[in-house]
Design an enzyme around this catalytic site. Structure first.
Site, short mmCIF file in Angstrom:
data_model
loop_
_atom_site.label_atom_id
_atom_site.label_comp_id
_atom_site.label_asym_id
_atom_site.label_seq_id
_atom_site.Cartn_x
_atom_site.Cartn_y
_atom_site.Cartn_z
N HIS A 123 96.98 127.02 74.42
CA HIS A 123 97.89 127.70 75.34
C HIS A 123 97.66 127.22 76.78
O HIS A 123 96.65 127.54 77.40
CB HIS A 123 97.70 129.23 75.23
CG HIS A 123 98.65 129.99 76.10
ND1 HIS A 123 98.28 131.11 76.79
CD2 HIS A 123 99.95 129.76 76.40
CE1 HIS A 123 99.33 131.55 77.48
NE2 HIS A 123 100.34 130.75 77.27
N ASN A 180 97.66 136.39 79.00
CA ASN A 180 98.93 137.12 78.90
C ASN A 180 98.74 138.60 78.60
O ASN A 180 99.64 139.40 78.84
CB ASN A 180 99.86 136.47 77.88
CG ASN A 180 100.61 135.30 78.49
OD1 ASN A 180 100.71 135.21 79.72
ND2 ASN A 180 101.15 134.42 77.69
N GLU A 200 93.79 127.94 76.98
CA GLU A 200 93.16 128.84 76.00
C GLU A 200 93.21 128.14 74.64
O GLU A 200 94.27 127.67 74.22
CB GLU A 200 93.91 130.17 75.91
CG GLU A 200 93.76 131.04 77.14
CD GLU A 200 94.64 132.29 77.12
OE1 GLU A 200 94.26 133.27 77.77
OE2 GLU A 200 95.71 132.29 76.47
N SER A 255 102.66 131.61 73.67
CA SER A 255 101.97 132.36 74.71
C SER A 255 101.49 133.70 74.18
O SER A 255 100.66 134.35 74.81
CB SER A 255 102.89 132.57 75.90
OG SER A 255 104.17 132.92 75.48
N1 3HC Z 1 103.62 119.23 89.86
C1 3HC Z 1 103.19 118.71 91.03
N2 3HC Z 1 103.16 119.39 92.19
C2 3HC Z 1 103.60 120.66 92.16
C3 3HC Z 1 104.05 121.29 90.98
C4 3HC Z 1 104.06 120.52 89.79
N3 3HC Z 1 104.50 121.00 88.63
N4 3HC Z 1 104.41 122.56 91.27
C5 3HC Z 1 104.18 122.72 92.58
N5 3HC Z 1 103.71 121.60 93.12
C6 3HC Z 1 103.37 121.33 94.51
C7 3HC Z 1 104.30 122.05 95.47
O1 3HC Z 1 105.54 121.42 95.60
C8 3HC Z 1 103.49 122.01 96.75
O2 3HC Z 1 103.74 120.81 97.38
P1 3HC Z 1 104.06 120.74 98.97
O3 3HC Z 1 102.74 121.09 99.60
O4 3HC Z 1 104.47 119.33 99.19
O5 3HC Z 1 105.14 121.73 99.24
C9 3HC Z 1 102.02 122.03 96.24
O6 3HC Z 1 102.09 121.82 94.82
C10 3HC Z 1 101.29 123.32 96.48
O7 3HC Z 1 102.12 124.38 96.18
P2 3HC Z 1 102.20 125.63 97.12
O8 3HC Z 1 102.33 125.26 98.54
O9 3HC Z 1 103.25 126.53 96.59
O10 3HC Z 1 100.74 126.22 97.07
P3 3HC Z 1 99.84 127.04 96.09
O11 3HC Z 1 98.50 126.81 96.65
O12 3HC Z 1 100.28 128.45 95.94
O13 3HC Z 1 99.85 126.35 94.63
C11 3HC Z 1 100.38 127.10 92.42
C12 3HC Z 1 100.89 126.51 93.71
C13 3HC Z 1 99.32 126.20 91.79
C14 3HC Z 1 101.56 127.22 91.47
C15 3HC Z 1 99.71 128.49 92.74
O14 3HC Z 1 100.60 129.29 93.48
C16 3HC Z 1 99.29 129.27 91.52
O15 3HC Z 1 98.24 129.06 90.96
N6 3HC Z 1 100.13 130.25 91.11
C17 3HC Z 1 99.87 131.05 89.94
C18 3HC Z 1 100.43 130.36 88.74
C19 3HC Z 1 100.13 131.12 87.47
O16 3HC Z 1 99.64 132.22 87.46
N7 3HC Z 1 100.46 130.50 86.34
C20 3HC Z 1 100.28 131.11 85.06
C21 3HC Z 1 101.47 131.92 84.68
S1 3HC Z 1 101.28 132.66 83.11
C22 3HC Z 1 101.60 131.43 82.03
O17 3HC Z 1 101.90 130.33 82.37
C23 3HC Z 1 101.45 131.77 80.62
C24 3HC Z 1 102.75 131.71 79.89
O18 3HC Z 1 102.44 131.77 78.52
C25 3HC Z 1 103.70 132.85 80.24
#
Ligand code: 3HC
Length: 383
Positions: A142, A193, A154, A121
């Site tokens: 990434h 990041n 990425e 990352s």
């Molecule tokens: N697989 C399948 N379904 C999943 C899942 C997965 N891995 N994770 C969550 N879901 C499901 C949930 O259980 C939920 O189902 P439900 O409706 O039955 O409860 C559904 O997806 C929707 O989830 P939410 O109701 O929580 O709704 P959101 O619209 O908020 O979507 C999200 C969830 C896509 C995670 C959204 O909140 C999001 O985009 N969050 C930001 C995530 C982000 O920024 N990620 C990057 C982090 S940085 C990184 O990764 C880099 C690293 O190097 C550090």
């Protein structure tokens, strides 16, 4: 050109198991490797859970879910895991010493045809590529958490990567149904990041400096900065172990990229890693696998996230000033990698560019050069 059929994923943690699922969904044969059987069992359970969710939401059929699951072979033996592999994707924890060990071991068994990719990352790809016998066939891929849902990958070539490897990587990511953004410079933290990790540290400073509650800051991030989650919520979701390691690696390479907040170190040393350990910034006792924090527009009204907007805009400007990406790719990366519904510059304009720059200037007078406004941001604020 190499044809990819079999992919070995090293590391079955949050990212490794998610990438395995995504790649298997695209039809590739996957070998998921970790150092203990229990880790692999845990990973396979998470894949089952995620596939179950996708079936429940009618995104895939139960038959397809079964095939996806069936194409993933969990393996502990590294030699076996690398047999006949066309591509390995390394997704082990973000610790250079550990990665050095892993690559040294891989070198013993890897076949000549195998391409290397790392899901690091933050670590410079050139540095990792140099640990291997084939730097020209090594690339950064990434993914974002959760890989199953986040469309961005990425793609980061290093100064050694050959054009063939870049083409294969871009093609592979598209075949996986993901949207690649090419990161033109191999800088620490790449694009997303560079914005995300410093933002977590800054939000922790806002707790003390602004005497604000976590849910107020998180509500403001969600409702006033058009993000899908609060920043503490996202940090817990990503894992504070991941953030802690990424922060240290980033800070050790470029002091100006991060203003480390001791709270992250404290949470890490108490093993409060977020959702995965049951506590982090928030408490998740009783939550199973996936819990969300209750955030509200009422609480958002109680906090003005100008500092956070300023930090995001400043790092975004740094990326453009340094030729890492253009504005379109920056906006796309934040939209698809973090779910930001607004461009950082649109957000900065809405809060007032002059105000954003003066916020940074005040902070840099008080707390040092980390906050100095980027030249591009200053220019923008002058109209
Ligand atoms: N697989 C399948 N379904 C999943 C899942 C997965 N891995 N994770 C969550 N879901 C499901 C949930 O259980 C939920 O189902 P439900 O409706 O039955 O409860 C559904 O997806 C929707 O989830 P939410 O109701 O929580 O709704 P959101 O619209 O908020 O979507 C999200 C969830 C896509 C995670 C959204 O909140 C999001 O985009 N969050 C930001 C995530 C982000 O920024 N990620 C990057 C982090 S940085 C990184 O990764 C880099 C690293 O190097 C550090």
């Amino acid at each position: 050109m190499t044809t990819i059929n079999t992919i070995t994923i090293l590391g079955s943690g949050v990212m490794g198991h998610g990438i395995a699922q995504v790649a298997s969904t695209a039809g590739y044969n996957i070998v998921l490797r970790d150092i203990e059987q229990t880790l692999l069992e845990n990973a396979m359970n998470k894949i089952k859970w995620s596939l179950g969710k996708l079936v429940e939401k009618q995104k895939i059929s139960q038959d397809d879910a079964n095939s996806v699951y069936g194409r993933i072979t969990p393996v502990v033996d590294l030699k076996k895991a690398l047999q006949d592999s066309d591509l390995l994707i390394e997704a082990v924890p973000e610790d250079l010493e550990l990665k050095k060990k892993v690559y040294a071991e891989v070198e013993k068994y890897v076949e000549d045809k195998t391409l290397y990719a790392s899901n690091t990352s933050t670590l410079p790809i050139g540095e990792l590529a140099s640990l291997t016998s084939r730097p020209s066939r090594f690339i950064g891929l990434h993914f974002f958490n959760p890989p199953q849902l986040m469309p961005l990958v990425e793609v980061i070539p290093s100064r050694f990567t050959d054009n063939d490897t870049v083409s294969i990587a871009l093609d592979l990511i598209k075949k996986m149904g993901k949207d690649p953004v090419l990161c033109k410079k191999d800088v620490v933290g790449f694009i997303v990041n560079r914005i995300f990790i410093p933002l977590v540290h800054e939000a922790a400073y806002c707790l003390e400096r602004d005497n604000a509650k976590m849910t107020q800051i998180d509500s403001a991030v969600k409702f006033k900065m058009a993000a899908p989650m609060g920043i503490f919520e996202l940090a817990d979701y990503t894992g504070l172990d991941v953030i802690h390691k990424a922060s240290n690696e980033m800070a050790s390479r470029d002091k100006r990229v991060i203003n480390p907040n001791p709270l992250i170190e404290r949470l890490f040393s108490k093993k409060k890693f977020g959702q995965k350990s049951g506590t982090g910034f928030y408490d998740y006792s009783g939550e199973d696998k996936y819990g969300r924090i209750k955030l509200s527009e009422t609480e958002a009204e109680q906090y003005e996230p100008i500092t956070l907007v300023a930090i995001v805009a400043n790092n975004a400007a740094w990326l453009l000033s340094n030729g890492v990406c253009d504005r379109n790719d920056l906006d796309k990366a934040l939209r698809l990698g973090m779910g930001f519904k607004k461009s950082p510059f649109t957000l900065a304009e809405e809060f007032g560019l002059k105000r954003v720059v003066s916020t940074l200037e005040n902070l840099s007078n008080k707390y040092g050069e980390f906050y100095e406004p980027d030249i591009l941001l200053k220019k923008m604020s002058l109209g």
